[in-house]
Structures are given as structure tokens and as C-alpha cells.
Design a protein around this motif. Structure first.
Motif, PDB file in Angstrom:
ATOM      1  N   LEU A   1     -31.044  -9.476  -1.365  1.00  9.87           N
ATOM      2  CA  LEU A   1     -32.035 -10.340  -0.720  1.00  9.87           C
ATOM      3  C   LEU A   1     -31.899 -11.790  -1.170  1.00  9.87           C
ATOM      4  O   LEU A   1     -32.258 -12.706  -0.433  1.00  9.87           O
ATOM      5  CB  LEU A   1     -33.446  -9.825  -0.980  1.00  9.87           C
ATOM      6  N   THR A   2     -31.374 -12.001  -2.367  1.00  8.42           N
ATOM      7  CA  THR A   2     -31.082 -13.367  -2.805  1.00  8.42           C
ATOM      8  C   THR A   2     -30.056 -14.007  -1.868  1.00  8.42           C
ATOM      9  O   THR A   2     -30.221 -15.152  -1.432  1.00  8.42           O
ATOM     10  CB  THR A   2     -30.547 -13.359  -4.248  1.00  8.42           C
ATOM     11  N   ASP A   3     -29.014 -13.263  -1.550  1.00  2.00           N
ATOM     12  CA  ASP A   3     -28.000 -13.771  -0.620  1.00  2.00           C
ATOM     13  C   ASP A   3     -28.576 -13.924   0.786  1.00  2.00           C
ATOM     14  O   ASP A   3     -28.287 -14.903   1.489  1.00  2.00           O
ATOM     15  CB  ASP A   3     -26.796 -12.822  -0.595  1.00  2.00           C
ATOM     16  N   PHE A   4     -29.419 -12.959   1.192  1.00  2.00           N
ATOM     17  CA  PHE A   4     -30.057 -13.031   2.508  1.00  2.00           C
ATOM     18  C   PHE A   4     -30.907 -14.295   2.631  1.00  2.00           C
ATOM     19  O   PHE A   4     -30.874 -14.989   3.658  1.00  2.00           O
ATOM     20  CB  PHE A   4     -30.922 -11.790   2.719  1.00  2.00           C
ATOM     21  N   ALA A   5     -31.672 -14.600   1.583  1.00  2.00           N
ATOM     22  CA  ALA A   5     -32.517 -15.801   1.593  1.00  2.00           C
ATOM     23  C   ALA A   5     -31.666 -17.056   1.757  1.00  2.00           C
ATOM     24  O   ALA A   5     -32.046 -17.992   2.479  1.00  2.00           O
ATOM     25  CB  ALA A   5     -33.336 -15.867   0.306  1.00  2.00           C
ATOM     26  N   LYS A   6     -30.521 -17.065   1.096  1.00  2.00           N
ATOM     27  CA  LYS A   6     -29.616 -18.217   1.205  1.00  2.00           C
ATOM     28  C   LYS A   6     -29.076 -18.343   2.632  1.00  2.00           C
ATOM     29  O   LYS A   6     -29.048 -19.448   3.200  1.00  2.00           O
ATOM     30  CB  LYS A   6     -28.464 -18.055   0.221  1.00  2.00           C
ATOM     31  N   GLN A   7     -28.645 -17.219   3.202  1.00  2.00           N
ATOM     32  CA  GLN A   7     -28.067 -17.259   4.546  1.00  2.00           C
ATOM     33  C   GLN A   7     -29.105 -17.652   5.598  1.00  2.00           C
ATOM     34  O   GLN A   7     -28.806 -18.408   6.525  1.00  2.00           O
ATOM     35  CB  GLN A   7     -27.464 -15.888   4.894  1.00  2.00           C
ATOM     36  N   ARG A   8     -30.317 -17.125   5.452  1.00  2.00           N
ATOM     37  CA  ARG A   8     -31.366 -17.397   6.435  1.00  2.00           C
ATOM     38  C   ARG A   8     -32.189 -18.645   6.120  1.00  2.00           C
ATOM     39  O   ARG A   8     -33.043 -19.033   6.905  1.00  2.00           O
ATOM     40  CB  ARG A   8     -32.314 -16.191   6.533  1.00  2.00           C
ATOM     41  N   LYS A   9     -31.918 -19.233   4.931  1.00  2.00           N
ATOM     42  CA  LYS A   9     -32.698 -20.407   4.499  1.00  2.00           C
ATOM     43  C   LYS A   9     -34.192 -20.100   4.555  1.00  2.00           C
ATOM     44  O   LYS A   9     -34.994 -20.829   5.156  1.00  2.00           O
ATOM     45  CB  LYS A   9     -32.362 -21.635   5.349  1.00  2.00           C
ATOM     46  N   PHE A  10     -34.545 -19.008   3.843  1.00  2.00           N
ATOM     47  CA  PHE A  10     -35.915 -18.493   3.895  1.00  2.00           C
ATOM     48  C   PHE A  10     -36.401 -18.250   2.475  1.00  2.00           C
ATOM     49  O   PHE A  10     -35.666 -17.724   1.625  1.00  2.00           O
ATOM     50  CB  PHE A  10     -35.943 -17.184   4.692  1.00  2.00           C
ATOM     51  N   PHE A  11     -37.643 -18.611   2.187  1.00  2.00           N
ATOM     52  CA  PHE A  11     -38.168 -18.523   0.820  1.00  2.00           C
ATOM     53  C   PHE A  11     -38.315 -17.074   0.365  1.00  2.00           C
ATOM     54  O   PHE A  11     -38.892 -16.239   1.069  1.00  2.00           O
ATOM     55  CB  PHE A  11     -39.523 -19.220   0.719  1.00  2.00           C
ATOM     56  N   PHE A  12     -37.801 -16.788  -0.834  1.00  2.00           N
ATOM     57  CA  PHE A  12     -37.853 -15.445  -1.411  1.00  2.00           C
ATOM     58  C   PHE A  12     -38.244 -15.528  -2.879  1.00  2.00           C
ATOM     59  O   PHE A  12     -37.573 -16.193  -3.670  1.00  2.00           O
ATOM     60  CB  PHE A  12     -36.493 -14.761  -1.274  1.00  2.00           C
ATOM     61  N   LEU A  13     -39.349 -14.849  -3.246  1.00  2.00           N
ATOM     62  CA  LEU A  13     -39.736 -14.721  -4.641  1.00  2.00           C
ATOM     63  C   LEU A  13     -39.343 -13.334  -5.121  1.00  2.00           C
ATOM     64  O   LEU A  13     -39.950 -12.333  -4.732  1.00  2.00           O
ATOM     65  CB  LEU A  13     -41.245 -14.922  -4.821  1.00  2.00           C
ATOM     66  N   ALA A  14     -38.304 -13.252  -5.933  1.00  2.00           N
ATOM     67  CA  ALA A  14     -37.874 -11.986  -6.521  1.00  2.00           C
ATOM     68  C   ALA A  14     -38.855 -11.660  -7.643  1.00  2.00           C
ATOM     69  O   ALA A  14     -38.845 -12.298  -8.691  1.00  2.00           O
ATOM     70  CB  ALA A  14     -36.446 -12.097  -7.055  1.00  2.00           C
ATOM     71  N   ALA A  15     -39.696 -10.673  -7.414  1.00  2.00           N
ATOM     72  CA  ALA A  15     -40.770 -10.400  -8.368  1.00  2.00           C
ATOM     73  C   ALA A  15     -40.273  -9.695  -9.615  1.00  2.00           C
ATOM     74  O   ALA A  15     -40.626 -10.062 -10.731  1.00  2.00           O
ATOM     75  CB  ALA A  15     -41.860  -9.566  -7.690  1.00  2.00           C
ATOM     76  N   GLU A  16     -39.433  -8.677  -9.441  1.00  2.00           N
ATOM     77  CA  GLU A  16     -39.151  -7.760 -10.542  1.00  2.00           C
ATOM     78  C   GLU A  16     -37.690  -7.625 -10.967  1.00  2.00           C
ATOM     79  O   GLU A  16     -37.428  -7.405 -12.145  1.00  2.00           O
ATOM     80  CB  GLU A  16     -39.712  -6.378 -10.173  1.00  2.00           C
ATOM     81  N   PRO A  17     -36.688  -7.710 -10.082  1.00  2.00           N
ATOM     82  CA  PRO A  17     -35.303  -7.431 -10.507  1.00  2.00           C
ATOM     83  C   PRO A  17     -34.893  -8.355 -11.646  1.00  2.00           C
ATOM     84  O   PRO A  17     -35.233  -9.534 -11.656  1.00  2.00           O
ATOM     85  CB  PRO A  17     -34.477  -7.672  -9.251  1.00  2.00           C
ATOM     86  N   LEU A  18     -34.136  -7.818 -12.605  1.00  2.00           N
ATOM     87  CA  LEU A  18     -33.922  -8.513 -13.865  1.00  2.00           C
ATOM     88  C   LEU A  18     -32.573  -9.207 -14.019  1.00  2.00           C
ATOM     89  O   LEU A  18     -32.410 -10.017 -14.927  1.00  2.00           O
ATOM     90  CB  LEU A  18     -34.096  -7.524 -15.032  1.00  2.00           C
ATOM     91  N   THR A  19     -31.607  -8.885 -13.175  1.00  2.00           N
ATOM     92  CA  THR A  19     -30.279  -9.448 -13.407  1.00  2.00           C
ATOM     93  C   THR A  19     -30.293 -10.972 -13.419  1.00  2.00           C
ATOM     94  O   THR A  19     -30.957 -11.617 -12.605  1.00  2.00           O
ATOM     95  CB  THR A  19     -29.274  -8.960 -12.348  1.00  2.00           C
ATOM     96  N   ASP A  20     -29.517 -11.535 -14.332  1.00  2.00           N
ATOM     97  CA  ASP A  20     -29.437 -12.994 -14.453  1.00  2.00           C
ATOM     98  C   ASP A  20     -28.755 -13.643 -13.259  1.00  2.00           C
ATOM     99  O   ASP A  20     -28.971 -14.821 -12.975  1.00  2.00           O
ATOM    100  CB  ASP A  20     -28.677 -13.361 -15.739  1.00  2.00           C
TER     101      ASP A  20
END
Length: 401
Positions: free
Chosen positions: A111-130
Motif C-alpha cells: 500500500l505504500t507503493d500504491f499510495a505513491k502510484q496513485r498520489k493518495f494519502f496513506f497512514l500506515a498504522a501498524e506495519p513495522l518494517t523500516d
């Protein structure tokens, strides 16, 4: 004539319905929430309650910028592809204003990549990877929960103080586990140059073969163990380790084990003295936590878990960001979240401009089997701002927006 009148009446009804929907949409801010509810219920059922409590409180206080919040939730089945499809449907069909959620790190990265592609705001609440805020980071993605790096950095001083030379490592073999172990090795080696890592046991997520893992760890004869397993994998590992005496005379440093989602199921099998990150909800006496706990228990007739805090703080973060932006437009939200400050049940946090990571901290302590129930003792809260790399170091690690 009758046909014409009937047609006009139908048009009038449709027009009125369309106006009603438009009025409804104008009075509501839709938050699209994507998560692994079926795959990870231990954490995400309390998380969902935290979401609901925050939405209720925000709406009861008048909403955000004159509008009420509305959650639109989709399950991603713990699958990155399903998560992306759900996010696309939320944006295209449900017309959500923002996206939030995800639990598993590889899903969060999708979803991080999806947000970048769609230029859409995304708050990742829980996933921990750096990678969410560093290598794969982008301007549209922010992250609430303390990262893998931050939580490991909180544990490493405790691990180094043990002065144990031979360490064994056990972890789930996917992005989060791999990242946690890599960071632990890097930071512990820096703090204790003579340390040795004598074995690594990596198991498929949710499919740990506890017998062979425990035997392999015992055969390596480590002085101490760093464990990253959680959920049912943790329970199986603890049960087998207790049975075979793996933990006797050995220190264990264990990420996430002090969270009630994972500690409570251990019950009378809870090992004593493990150094853990977690959430001792039953004895935190800060005003902000007492208010949160009281409201949560009143609404749900249950005690909060760490997921409850994360869900609650995610909605409160979005609400404060929208208030600061005076809008739900993506670019305005992106700007508003830079340096955004708000109060959470864990105290004040800031979203760092350097990497879009919040400074939410965590509790570190030791496990204790108290009357057949696992608790955290001798714990202390560590401010996340003190366990993040410098701005210069982040610049080396972070992708260019």
C-alpha cells in the motif's frame, strides 16, 4: 400525458436522491481502512475497537472541519494483492478521502507503493518494517507505530548490558522478521563488538516447527536468545522451549512479547524474566492513558490491548492532520503531517519531517508469571524520538520523494 407525468416524477425522485447523497457526502469524511482482520484477529479486533472509539469521540465533539468521520473497512486477507485491490475499490467506488491501516509488513509495503502510484494519502498504522519510511518511503505515506528499528533500538541497550557473547536468533521469515534481526545484529555488534551470532532459525509465518527450532537452538548452545516470533508461533515456541528446558539459565530478549495480544494467551506457560517490548495497560497512570482506558472500558466492557492504542491513535492522527490542513486534499494533508503533533494514550507524538515516522514510543520491561498470568514488571516508557537515527542518517537510508 400520464406517461410524461410518470417520467417527470421518476426524474424528480432520482434528482432528490442524488441531492441527498451529495449532501451526505459533503457532510462526511470517509476513511478507508484496509487490514488483515481474518488473518490476525488477536491484534486487529482490539485495533478495530480503538478505531471505533476514536471516531465516536471525534464525532461527538463536532467532527473535523464541520464534518463527521465515517469508517469504510475492507479485509486484505493478509495478502498484498488483495490489499491493493481493496484500496483501489475504496478510492474509485467508495470515494474515500484517505487510506489507513495494514498490519503485516509486506502488505504495508504494497500500500505504500500504491499510495505513491496513485498520489493518495496513506497512514500506515501498524506495519513495522523500516522500508515503509526509508528505502520505499514516499511523500504520501506516513507511519504511526514505532518502527522495527526503533523497537530493536530500545531493546539493544538491555541486551548489551547482559554481556552475553553467544546469541541465537529466531524469527518469522518475512519482511518484518528479517528486518528485526538485521537491525538487532547491526546495533548489538556496534554496542558489543565481540558478540557472536551462533545460529539463526527462520520459520514461515504462522508455520513454525517448534520442535526442530527449539532443538536447533539448544544444539547451538547460545548464552542468550533474540526472539521475534509472535502470535500462535510464539505460543508454540514457548511451550516447546519450556518442555525442553531451552530457557533455563539463558536470557531471552523478545520483541512484541509483552503486548497483551501475545502475552495473555501464554497464561501459566509465561516464562519469567524475558526482556520484552509491550504494553502494561493495567498499571500505566498517566492522565492521557487513564482517560483512554476509562473510555475504552466503558464502551467495550473489556480492557485495551496495544492494538486498541494504535487504532485509536491512527484516527486521532488523521483528525488532527485534517484540522491542521483544513482539508482532506492529499497535498494539503501531506504538508500538514510534516511535524504534526498530537496527544495519544502514550503521550505527545510528532510526525518527523525527515522520514514521515511518528515519535510514538514503547514500554520495555521483563515478563513475570503472576498467578498463572503473564504481566510486565520493572518496565519503563521510552520516548521514540530518542531511538531514531539522525536526520543525516535518515537521508542516507530514505528514498527520494
Amino acid at each position: 400525458m400520464k406517461k410524461t407525468s410518470s417520467w417527470l416524477a421518476t426524474v424528480a425522485v432520482l434528482w432528490a436522491a442524488a441531492n441527498a447523497l451529495t449532501a451526505h457526502a459533503q457532510g462526511v469524511i470517509k476513511i478507508g481502512e484496509v487490514n488483515s482482520y481474518k488473518a490476525q484477529p488477536a491484534f486487529l479486533e482490539p485495533y478495530r475497537k480503538g478505531l471505533e472509539l476514536a471516531v465516536d469521540q471525534v464525532n461527538a465533539s463536532g467532527g473535523v472541519n464541520g464534518k463527521k468521520l465515517e469508517l469504510v473497512i475492507r479485509d486484505d486477507n493478509g495478502n498484498p494483492g488483495d490489499a491493493v485491490r481493496a484500496a483501489e475499490e475504496l478510492i474509485s467506488r467508495e470515494k474515500v478521502d484517505v487510506l489507513t491501516g495494514t498490519f503485516l509488513s509486506h502488505v504495508g509495503l504494497a500500500l505504500t507503493d500504491f499510495a505513491k502510484q496513485r498520489k493518495f494519502f496513506f497512514l500506515a498504522a501498524e506495519p513495522l518494517t523500516d522500508k515503509i519510511v526509508w528505502q520505499n518511503g514516499n511523500k504520501y505515506t506516513y507511519r504511526l507505530r514505532p518502527s522495527t528499528y526503533m523497537q530493536v533500538a530500545m531493546l539493544v541497550p538491555e541486551a548489551a548490558a547482559l554481556k552475553k557473547k553467544r546469541w541465537a536468533l529466531v524469527y518469522p521469515n518475512y519482511e518484518y522478521g528479517q528486518s528485526a534481526v538485521a537491525t538487532f545484529k547491526e546495533l548489538l555488534k556496534a554496542a558489543q563488538p565481540d558478540v557472536e551470532f551462533v545460529t539463526e532459525q527462520a520459520s514461515p509465518l504462522g508455520k513454525v516447527d517448534s520442535g526442530s527450532v527449539v532443538q536447533a537452538l539448544a544444539d547451538a548452545k547460545p548464552d542468550a536468545i533474540f526472539n521475534v516470533l509472535f502470535g500462535p508461533d510464539l505460543s508454540k515456541f514457548v511451550r516447546e522451549g519450556n518442555t525442553r528446558g531451552l530457557f533455563q539459565g539463558r536470557e531471552v530478549v523478545s520483541l512484541l512479547t509483552g503486548e497483551p495480544e501475545y502475552l495473555d494467551p501464554l497464561k501459566d506457560e509465561t516464562p519469567n524474566g524475558w526482556i520484552v517490548t509491550g504494553y502494561p495497560w493495567y498499571s500505566i497512570q498517566t492522565p492521557e492513558h487513564k482517560a483512554f482506558r476509562s473510555a475504552y472500558e466503558a464502551k467495550f466492557k473489556d480492557y485495551p490491548r496495544l492494538g486498541s492504542v494504535v487504532g485509536y491513535s491512527a484516527i486521532m492522527s488523521l483528525a488532527e492532520g485534517m484540522k491542521k490542513a483544513k482539508s482532506t486534499e492529499t497535498e494539503k494533508l501531506v504538508a500538514a503531517f510534516k511535524g504534526l503533533q498530537l496527544m495519544t494514550p502514550f503521550g505527545q507524538i510528532t510526525y518527523r519531517p525527515e522520514d514521515n515516522q511518528s515519535t510514538m514510543g514503547g514500554y520495555v520491561g521483563r515478563t513475570k508469571n503472576e498467578g498463572g498470568k503473564g504481566v510486565m514488571v520493572n518496565y519503563h516508557y521510552l520516548d521514540g524520538a530518542k531511538y531514531q537515527p539522525s536526520a543525516a542518517e535518515v537521508a542516507k537510508r530514505r528514498a527520494v520523494d
